[in-house]
Design an enzyme around this catalytic site. Structure first.
Site, PDB file in Angstrom:
ATOM      1  N   GLY A  38      -5.801   8.329  -4.271  1.00 14.04           N
ATOM      2  CA  GLY A  38      -4.890   8.882  -2.963  1.00 14.04           C
ATOM      3  C   GLY A  38      -5.882   9.183  -1.732  1.00 14.04           C
ATOM      4  CG  ASP A  64      -2.131  -0.733   1.199  1.00 12.93           C
ATOM      5  OD1 ASP A  64      -2.518  -1.372   0.085  1.00 12.93           O
ATOM      6  OD2 ASP A  64      -2.788  -1.109   2.217  1.00 12.93           O
ATOM      7  NE  ARG A 103      -4.346  -1.789  -4.692  1.00 11.62           N
ATOM      8  CZ  ARG A 103      -3.970  -2.417  -3.559  1.00 11.62           C
ATOM      9  NH1 ARG A 103      -3.662  -1.274  -2.229  1.00 11.62           N
ATOM     10  NH2 ARG A 103      -4.123  -3.478  -3.286  1.00 11.62           N
ATOM     11  NE  ARG A 107     -12.179   4.103   2.077  1.00 12.85           N
ATOM     12  CZ  ARG A 107     -10.871   4.176   2.365  1.00 12.85           C
ATOM     13  NH1 ARG A 107     -10.400   3.138   3.102  1.00 12.85           N
ATOM     14  NH2 ARG A 107     -10.170   5.068   1.821  1.00 12.85           N
TER      15      ARG A 107
HETATM   16  P1  FDA Z   1     -13.946   9.084  -5.357  1.00 13.93           P
HETATM   17  O1  FDA Z   1     -14.046   9.095  -3.846  1.00 13.93           O
HETATM   18  O2  FDA Z   1     -13.698  10.307  -5.939  1.00 13.93           O
HETATM   19  O3  FDA Z   1     -15.460   8.620  -5.940  1.00 13.93           O
HETATM   20  C1  FDA Z   1     -15.760   8.854  -7.370  1.00 13.93           C
HETATM   21  C2  FDA Z   1     -17.221   8.143  -7.722  1.00 13.93           C
HETATM   22  O4  FDA Z   1     -16.928   7.108  -7.425  1.00 13.93           O
HETATM   23  C3  FDA Z   1     -18.068   9.051  -7.105  1.00 13.93           C
HETATM   24  O5  FDA Z   1     -18.444  10.094  -7.510  1.00 13.93           O
HETATM   25  C4  FDA Z   1     -19.101   8.023  -7.067  1.00 13.93           C
HETATM   26  O6  FDA Z   1     -19.815   7.907  -8.413  1.00 13.93           O
HETATM   27  C5  FDA Z   1     -18.489   6.625  -6.994  1.00 13.93           C
HETATM   28  N1  FDA Z   1     -18.395   6.241  -5.476  1.00 13.93           N
HETATM   29  C6  FDA Z   1     -17.348   6.422  -4.516  1.00 13.93           C
HETATM   30  N2  FDA Z   1     -17.731   5.850  -3.443  1.00 13.93           N
HETATM   31  C7  FDA Z   1     -19.145   5.368  -3.757  1.00 13.93           C
HETATM   32  C8  FDA Z   1     -19.786   4.836  -2.700  1.00 13.93           C
HETATM   33  N3  FDA Z   1     -19.731   4.600  -1.296  1.00 13.93           N
HETATM   34  N4  FDA Z   1     -21.306   4.204  -3.248  1.00 13.93           N
HETATM   35  C9  FDA Z   1     -21.442   4.394  -4.438  1.00 13.93           C
HETATM   36  N5  FDA Z   1     -20.708   5.172  -5.261  1.00 13.93           N
HETATM   37  C10 FDA Z   1     -19.458   5.584  -4.939  1.00 13.93           C
HETATM   38  N6  FDA Z   1      -5.408   5.056  -1.057  1.00 13.93           N
HETATM   39  C11 FDA Z   1      -4.093   5.199  -0.726  1.00 13.93           C
HETATM   40  O7  FDA Z   1      -3.711   6.458  -0.391  1.00 13.93           O
HETATM   41  N7  FDA Z   1      -3.194   4.198  -0.638  1.00 13.93           N
HETATM   42  C12 FDA Z   1      -3.529   2.868  -1.012  1.00 13.93           C
HETATM   43  O8  FDA Z   1      -2.525   2.148  -0.971  1.00 13.93           O
HETATM   44  C13 FDA Z   1      -4.641   2.632  -1.473  1.00 13.93           C
HETATM   45  N8  FDA Z   1      -5.169   1.525  -1.536  1.00 13.93           N
HETATM   46  C14 FDA Z   1      -6.480   1.289  -2.211  1.00 13.93           C
HETATM   47  C15 FDA Z   1      -6.863   0.102  -2.587  1.00 13.93           C
HETATM   48  C16 FDA Z   1      -8.103  -0.177  -3.461  1.00 13.93           C
HETATM   49  C17 FDA Z   1      -8.288  -1.550  -3.845  1.00 13.93           C
HETATM   50  C18 FDA Z   1      -8.866   0.923  -3.689  1.00 13.93           C
HETATM   51  C19 FDA Z   1     -10.161   0.557  -4.421  1.00 13.93           C
HETATM   52  C20 FDA Z   1      -8.627   2.134  -2.931  1.00 13.93           C
HETATM   53  C21 FDA Z   1      -7.256   2.330  -2.353  1.00 13.93           C
HETATM   54  N9  FDA Z   1      -6.904   3.536  -1.739  1.00 13.93           N
HETATM   55  C22 FDA Z   1      -5.671   3.763  -1.476  1.00 13.93           C
HETATM   56  C23 FDA Z   1      -8.050   4.610  -1.391  1.00 13.93           C
HETATM   57  C24 FDA Z   1      -8.306   5.766  -2.628  1.00 13.93           C
HETATM   58  O9  FDA Z   1      -7.167   6.284  -2.725  1.00 13.93           O
HETATM   59  C25 FDA Z   1      -9.392   6.471  -2.859  1.00 13.93           C
HETATM   60  O10 FDA Z   1      -9.462   7.127  -1.478  1.00 13.93           O
HETATM   61  C26 FDA Z   1     -10.623   5.776  -2.758  1.00 13.93           C
HETATM   62  O11 FDA Z   1     -10.690   4.503  -3.552  1.00 13.93           O
HETATM   63  C27 FDA Z   1     -11.926   6.472  -3.063  1.00 13.93           C
HETATM   64  O12 FDA Z   1     -11.480   7.222  -4.470  1.00 13.93           O
HETATM   65  P2  FDA Z   1     -12.298   6.883  -5.741  1.00 13.93           P
HETATM   66  O13 FDA Z   1     -11.280   6.519  -6.909  1.00 13.93           O
HETATM   67  O14 FDA Z   1     -13.375   5.702  -5.688  1.00 13.93           O
HETATM   68  O15 FDA Z   1     -12.934   8.391  -6.149  1.00 13.93           O
END
Ligand code: FDA
Length: 312
Positions: free
Chosen positions: A192, A138, A188, A293
């Protein structure tokens, strides 16, 4: 990042009083369950068995970070060794891997923290190898990025399958993508999750998204194995277009999402033949993870507060 609740929630994540209140509230257990597998190895086995039964893959994260003493680092290392031996028993193969935060295994300890983390990560890699699976490191806040990439480089000499994580909110990440888009390199890409200053990170959500698209284009056009970690429908659509443009087969990259977030979309993508891996956190130290989250998405917070209010 323009979410006004983000800062107060991240501040609450650092408050011991708020932590006590939330962790001691009985309903919390049920609410946490949506995002966290549970506290024991058995809870992880149950959760990943369910996911693999649905055609999904998993990456399991033992919760805990920023340890301040070597004994806690050993406890976290041992947790990985224990859960990996269970994976071996269940013959999950590389359908179920582990994700490791290096600060959980000592990286930030004064003096030789980086060496300690490298040694413990190596032991975890040996156990993963024996279970026929992989490890992904990570990425934590920007101050740890160089150390994490140094440890990655060392580990890959012995275990070329160790995965890296890059965060599109960092200004440096396009270059890091270029460096890591070589054959066999598992990367990955996520947006962030930490609060970062403007000197190192895009502050505007649209900028972060645009950076994600650029980084994804580099990774999908390169020779490595991209792991596209996002729930963002627009970016998932762009990923599909990039796969076609780069003539990538479905098995040559994967989508990744968090446990409890857009589960229907996870199943839909898998149903279309895509590889979809679900990030499965577990362990007693779930508070900081849960609060990140909440900070990301007010809807998650509303879900949480509603459960608290309707408890009686
Ligand atoms: P964002 O939060 O901007 O959401 C974009 C869109 O996705 C929303 O507008 C909505 O449409 C949809 N969406 C998001 N959440 C939803 C929900 N609960 N219900 C319905 N729709 C939803 N970070 C880090 O700093 N270091 C790391 O090592 C990791 N590792 C990691 C592993 C994996 C497998 C994932 C998926 C994520 C991480 N992260 C992470 C976290 C990552 O950086 C980020 O904070 C979250 O994934 C949220 O970002 P999104 O890309 O989902 O976009």
């Amino acid at each position: 990042m323009n979410n006004v609740l983000r800062e107060p929630i991240l501040a609450a994540s650092r408050s011991n009083r708020v932590k006590e209140l939330i962790t001691n509230t009985p309903i919390t257990g049920a609410v946490v369950k949506r995002f966290v597998a549970g506290e024991t190895d058995q809870s992880v086995i149950d959760t990943v068995s369910k996911l693999t039964g649905q055609g999904l893959l998993a990456s399991v994260d033992h919760l805990g970070e920023d340890v301040t003493d070597i004994d806690s680092a050993k406890v976290n290392r041992d947790a990985y060794l224990s859960v990996l031996s269970q994976f071996k028993e269940h013959s999950f193969g590389n359908g179920v891997e582990v994700s490791v935060k290096l600060s959980a295994i000592g990286r930030a300890l004064a003096g030789n923290g980086e060496d300690i983390a490298l040694g413990f990560a190596r032991e975890i890699c040996v156990a993963a190898d024996a279970a026929g699976t992989t490890v992904t490191l990570d990425m934590e806040d920007h101050t740890s990025a160089d150390a994490t990439l140094r440890i990655l480089k060392e580990l890959r000499k012995e275990f070329p399958w160790v995965g890296a994580v890059l965060q599109s909110y960092l200004l440096r990440t396009q270059n890091d993508c270029q460096d890591l888009a070589y054959e066999g390199s598992r990367v990955r890409l996520c947006k962030g999750a930490y609060k970062e200053p403007a000197s190192v990170a895009f502050q505007d959500k649209n900028e972060v998204d645009r950076s994600y698209a650029r980084c994804m284009s580099i990774l999908m056009g390169g020779g490595g194995y991209p792991m596209l970690a996002t729930h963002d429908p627009r970016l998932i659509e762009i990923a599909g277009a990039l796969a076609i443009r780069n003539k990538r087969e479905a098995g040559s990259f994967e989508y990744q999402m968090l446990l409890g977030i857009r589960p229907d979309e996870q199943i839909r993508l898998a149903g279309e033949g895509a590889k979809v891996r679900v990030y499965v956190p577990y362990g007693t130290d779930w508070y900081g993870y849960l609060m990140r989250r909440m900070a990301e998405r007010p809807a998650n917070l509303v879900f949480f507060l509603r459960a608290l209010l309707t408890r009686s």
